[in-house]
Motif scaffolding. Structure first.
Motif, PDB file in Angstrom:
ATOM      1  N   ALA A 131     -41.408  -1.634  43.347  1.00 42.18           N
ATOM      2  CA  ALA A 131     -40.107  -1.363  43.799  1.00 42.18           C
ATOM      3  C   ALA A 131     -39.849  -0.537  44.822  1.00 42.18           C
ATOM      4  O   ALA A 131     -38.923  -0.787  45.730  1.00 42.18           O
ATOM      5  CB  ALA A 131     -39.397  -0.942  42.735  1.00 42.18           C
ATOM      6  N   HIS A 132     -40.699   0.487  45.111  1.00 43.80           N
ATOM      7  CA  HIS A 132     -40.458   1.419  46.213  1.00 43.80           C
ATOM      8  C   HIS A 132     -40.415   0.625  47.562  1.00 43.80           C
ATOM      9  O   HIS A 132     -39.612   0.920  48.465  1.00 43.80           O
ATOM     10  CB  HIS A 132     -41.727   2.493  46.150  1.00 43.80           C
ATOM     11  CG  HIS A 132     -41.627   3.522  47.216  1.00 43.80           C
ATOM     12  ND1 HIS A 132     -40.789   4.466  47.215  1.00 43.80           N
ATOM     13  CD2 HIS A 132     -42.067   3.318  48.548  1.00 43.80           C
ATOM     14  CE1 HIS A 132     -41.223   5.214  48.440  1.00 43.80           C
ATOM     15  NE2 HIS A 132     -41.850   4.434  48.878  1.00 43.80           N
ATOM     16  N   HIS A 133     -41.169  -0.598  47.816  1.00 43.23           N
ATOM     17  CA  HIS A 133     -41.235  -1.175  48.842  1.00 43.23           C
ATOM     18  C   HIS A 133     -40.843  -2.302  49.085  1.00 43.23           C
ATOM     19  O   HIS A 133     -39.918  -2.806  49.843  1.00 43.23           O
ATOM     20  CB  HIS A 133     -42.758  -0.873  49.270  1.00 43.23           C
ATOM     21  CG  HIS A 133     -43.045  -1.661  50.772  1.00 43.23           C
ATOM     22  ND1 HIS A 133     -43.229  -0.864  51.721  1.00 43.23           N
ATOM     23  CD2 HIS A 133     -43.137  -2.938  51.152  1.00 43.23           C
ATOM     24  CE1 HIS A 133     -43.220  -1.688  52.904  1.00 43.23           C
ATOM     25  NE2 HIS A 133     -43.434  -2.824  52.584  1.00 43.23           N
ATOM     26  N   TYR A 134     -40.981  -3.218  47.858  1.00 43.56           N
ATOM     27  CA  TYR A 134     -40.602  -4.477  47.962  1.00 43.56           C
ATOM     28  C   TYR A 134     -38.970  -4.850  47.573  1.00 43.56           C
ATOM     29  O   TYR A 134     -38.480  -6.049  47.686  1.00 43.56           O
ATOM     30  CB  TYR A 134     -41.399  -5.478  47.264  1.00 43.56           C
ATOM     31  CG  TYR A 134     -42.764  -5.559  47.867  1.00 43.56           C
ATOM     32  CD1 TYR A 134     -43.201  -6.252  48.867  1.00 43.56           C
ATOM     33  CD2 TYR A 134     -43.954  -4.699  47.309  1.00 43.56           C
ATOM     34  CE1 TYR A 134     -44.254  -6.113  49.310  1.00 43.56           C
ATOM     35  CE2 TYR A 134     -45.208  -4.706  47.776  1.00 43.56           C
ATOM     36  CZ  TYR A 134     -45.476  -5.311  48.862  1.00 43.56           C
ATOM     37  OH  TYR A 134     -46.824  -5.391  49.496  1.00 43.56           O
ATOM     38  N   ASP A 135     -38.375  -3.882  46.795  1.00 46.38           N
ATOM     39  CA  ASP A 135     -37.092  -4.070  46.426  1.00 46.38           C
ATOM     40  C   ASP A 135     -36.080  -3.449  47.479  1.00 46.38           C
ATOM     41  O   ASP A 135     -35.064  -3.098  46.895  1.00 46.38           O
ATOM     42  CB  ASP A 135     -36.823  -3.464  45.119  1.00 46.38           C
ATOM     43  CG  ASP A 135     -37.446  -4.266  44.081  1.00 46.38           C
ATOM     44  OD1 ASP A 135     -37.677  -5.476  44.235  1.00 46.38           O
ATOM     45  OD2 ASP A 135     -37.420  -4.098  42.822  1.00 46.38           O
ATOM     46  N   LEU A 136     -36.372  -3.312  48.722  1.00 45.29           N
ATOM     47  CA  LEU A 136     -35.303  -2.903  49.585  1.00 45.29           C
ATOM     48  C   LEU A 136     -34.602  -4.004  49.920  1.00 45.29           C
ATOM     49  O   LEU A 136     -34.886  -5.093  49.323  1.00 45.29           O
ATOM     50  CB  LEU A 136     -36.423  -2.604  50.779  1.00 45.29           C
ATOM     51  CG  LEU A 136     -37.251  -1.358  50.970  1.00 45.29           C
ATOM     52  CD1 LEU A 136     -38.171  -1.247  52.216  1.00 45.29           C
ATOM     53  CD2 LEU A 136     -36.600  -0.028  50.574  1.00 45.29           C
ATOM     54  N   ASP A 137     -33.545  -3.776  50.784  1.00 44.96           N
ATOM     55  CA  ASP A 137     -32.460  -4.677  50.921  1.00 44.96           C
ATOM     56  C   ASP A 137     -33.080  -5.916  51.713  1.00 44.96           C
ATOM     57  O   ASP A 137     -34.039  -5.854  52.711  1.00 44.96           O
ATOM     58  CB  ASP A 137     -31.473  -4.127  52.112  1.00 44.96           C
ATOM     59  CG  ASP A 137     -30.287  -4.868  52.150  1.00 44.96           C
ATOM     60  OD1 ASP A 137     -30.339  -6.192  52.470  1.00 44.96           O
ATOM     61  OD2 ASP A 137     -29.192  -4.444  52.024  1.00 44.96           O
ATOM     62  N   ASP A 138     -33.011  -7.048  51.026  1.00 45.53           N
ATOM     63  CA  ASP A 138     -33.526  -8.266  51.669  1.00 45.53           C
ATOM     64  C   ASP A 138     -33.321  -8.500  53.111  1.00 45.53           C
ATOM     65  O   ASP A 138     -33.972  -9.240  53.769  1.00 45.53           O
ATOM     66  CB  ASP A 138     -33.132  -9.558  50.771  1.00 45.53           C
ATOM     67  CG  ASP A 138     -34.028 -10.882  51.113  1.00 45.53           C
ATOM     68  OD1 ASP A 138     -35.115 -10.864  50.958  1.00 45.53           O
ATOM     69  OD2 ASP A 138     -33.260 -11.774  51.562  1.00 45.53           O
ATOM     70  N   ARG A 139     -32.083  -8.153  53.669  1.00 41.94           N
ATOM     71  CA  ARG A 139     -31.576  -8.455  54.787  1.00 41.94           C
ATOM     72  C   ARG A 139     -32.574  -7.687  55.865  1.00 41.94           C
ATOM     73  O   ARG A 139     -32.800  -7.999  57.024  1.00 41.94           O
ATOM     74  CB  ARG A 139     -30.073  -7.841  55.246  1.00 41.94           C
ATOM     75  CG  ARG A 139     -29.200  -8.746  54.518  1.00 41.94           C
ATOM     76  CD  ARG A 139     -27.815  -8.064  54.700  1.00 41.94           C
ATOM     77  NE  ARG A 139     -28.014  -6.952  53.914  1.00 41.94           N
ATOM     78  CZ  ARG A 139     -26.622  -6.161  53.892  1.00 41.94           C
ATOM     79  NH1 ARG A 139     -25.523  -6.225  54.304  1.00 41.94           N
ATOM     80  NH2 ARG A 139     -26.617  -5.046  53.096  1.00 41.94           N
ATOM     81  N   LEU A 140     -33.333  -6.707  55.476  1.00 37.11           N
ATOM     82  CA  LEU A 140     -34.428  -5.998  56.415  1.00 37.11           C
ATOM     83  C   LEU A 140     -35.393  -6.870  56.619  1.00 37.11           C
ATOM     84  O   LEU A 140     -36.019  -6.997  57.731  1.00 37.11           O
ATOM     85  CB  LEU A 140     -34.968  -4.596  55.503  1.00 37.11           C
ATOM     86  CG  LEU A 140     -36.142  -4.060  56.288  1.00 37.11           C
ATOM     87  CD1 LEU A 140     -35.635  -3.141  57.763  1.00 37.11           C
ATOM     88  CD2 LEU A 140     -36.768  -2.860  55.442  1.00 37.11           C
TER      89      LEU A 140
END
Length: 437
Positions: A131-140
């Motif tokens: 979650a720390h890395h892959y659950d960032l805003d998808d727009r990124l």
């Protein structure tokens, strides 16, 4: 007088630190006193950095692995000419031949002792790490990935392809090694946004593909795209730890996930894969590997980017494969492919950096720029590469020679054209280049 002595000492420390590292190109280092120190032979690349205070200098020299990135994020180390990638390139391309100090050796030894604690990736910690890395805003991720959201090393058959072409070639290369036949069931461990699993269903002909991930954001994206796929009824995605999956499957693939398993869990991972794989099954594991002796995870990457991650050496993961009862049928080392992938990601990210600032903030973007730059230099100048390891329960499951890979790639390329896959991928590439996605 004391200030002059302190300034002189700081400049002397900088001289001693950078002079052995920068032999070619030119790096200018502006000390907190304002004095400029020059290193290298005056060639290319050329860059200039400035330290804002002497504590920033001491922090960097005390622990360069952690504090170079931190000083850059805090703007206590500023890049005034060139890019942070060029600064890292100047420093790292000759660093392997420069002895490290006794204090850094002690710090490295301590970090090796900490590895079991940092990589204790049980279920709850694994989910938090993802979650720390892959659950960032998808727009990124839209800013720099290809249209199919392949967040792993591309495959450059010629060396100068664009990102979309190279990522499609990566999926084709993996599918060829999997030897997928009609009617087979496939498990994709760490499926990301589902680009590979869709390819295996739409082009390679798998009858059913199950993708598992620990990222809620990626799961939602994969399910959304599966609903739009002509093979959506053959695609299934679940928020699931690999330890909880039940089989059997004819084929297993895992791309860019094994780095998050942790050395303590290598054997559990391969034993589970052995359990999930059918008697005639084939598995393809694609991951970042260390071509040198075992090492610790970079502490800056550990803290800010991939907590709990590890880049395993051959000597670390092959014994676990043997103990799990799996047979290694093929190992391919993709050298420099990830360096080229990261260069394209970095260029795309920097071209749309203002959008990333709007999503997060300036500090986040400096962190992301440093992450992409440092990762690229690691693949270019340090012993980091991509390993593709083909496994089976029985050695007869795979042909005797590697000729089948090229034949199957050619057949898959023909199917891509017939399936209409290539045109949407290229259209997606055009939209990304235009900045409309």
């Amino acid at each position: 007088m004391l200030d002059r002595l302190t300034a002189s000492l700081t400049e002397n420390l900088l001289q001693r630190a950078f002079e052995p590292l920068v032999r070619t190109g030119q790096l200018e280092v502006v000390a907190p006193s304002g004095r400029t120190l020059r290193f290298g032979d005056g060639g290319r690349p050329q860059a200039r950095i400035r330290f804002s205070d002497k504590r920033a200098v001491l922090a960097l020299l005390r622990d360069p692995d952690l504090n170079f990135g931190e000083m850059f994020m805090q703007q206590r180390l500023r890049v005034e000419q060139g890019t942070v990638y060029e600064v890292l390139e100047l420093i790292l391309r000759g660093a392997k031949h420069v002895p490290v100090s006794a204090s850094v050796r002690l710090l490295d030894a301590w970090r090796m002792r900490l590895r079991p604690l940092l990589q204790h990736n049980r279920r709850a910690r694994s989910r938090a790490n993802v979650a720390h890395h892959y659950d960032l805003d998808d727009r990124l991720y839209r800013l720099f990935l290809d249209s199919e959201r392949q967040y792993s090393c591309a495959y450059f058959e010629q060396g100068d392809e664009d990102l979309e072409t190279a990522q499609l070639a990566k999926k084709r290369h993996i599918a060829a090694k999997l030897l997928i036949e009609p009617g087979q069931r496939v498990l994709d461990i760490g499926c990301g946004w589902g680009g590979l699993s869709r390819y295996l269903a739409e082009v390679a002909g798998a009858s059913h593909v199950t993708g598992i991930t620990l990222s809620a954001e990626q799961l939602a994206g994969a399910q959304h795209r599966a609903a739009q796929s002509p093979c959506g009824d053959r695609l299934e995605y679940r928020l699931e730890d690999y330890r909880d999956t039940r089989g059997p499957f004819d084929r297993i693939v895992s791309v860019g996930m094994f780095e998050h398993v942790g050395t303590q869990f290598h054997e559990a991972f391969f034993r589970q894969c052995h359990e999930l794989l059918s008697d005639d099954g084939v598995m393809l594991l694609h991951f970042i590997g260390n071509s040198d002796v075992p090492d610790f995870n970079n502490p800056w990457i550990e803290r800010y980017i991939f907590p709990g991650g590890h880049i395993p050496s051959m000597s670390e993961f092959t014994p676990a494969i043997e103990r799990a009862g799996l047979v290694i049928c093929d190992i391919e080392v993709l050298r420099l492919h990830y360096a080229q992938t990261l260069r394209l990601w970095r260029e795309r990210f920097m071209a749309r950096r203002a959008e990333a600032v709007a999503l997060y903030d300036e500090r986040f973007c400096r962190m992301w720029e440093f992450y992409l730059s440092m990762s690229e230099t690691a693949f270019r100048y340090q012993d980091i590469a991509i390993f593709q390891v083909q496994l089976a329960r029985r050695q007869e499951a795979v042909p005797l020679t590697r000729d089948y890979i090229a034949r199957r790639e050619a057949a898959l390329k023909t199917r891509e054209a017939g399936s209409g896959l290539v045109a949407p991928v290229m259209a997606g590439a055009a939209k990304i280049r235009a900045g409309s996605v």
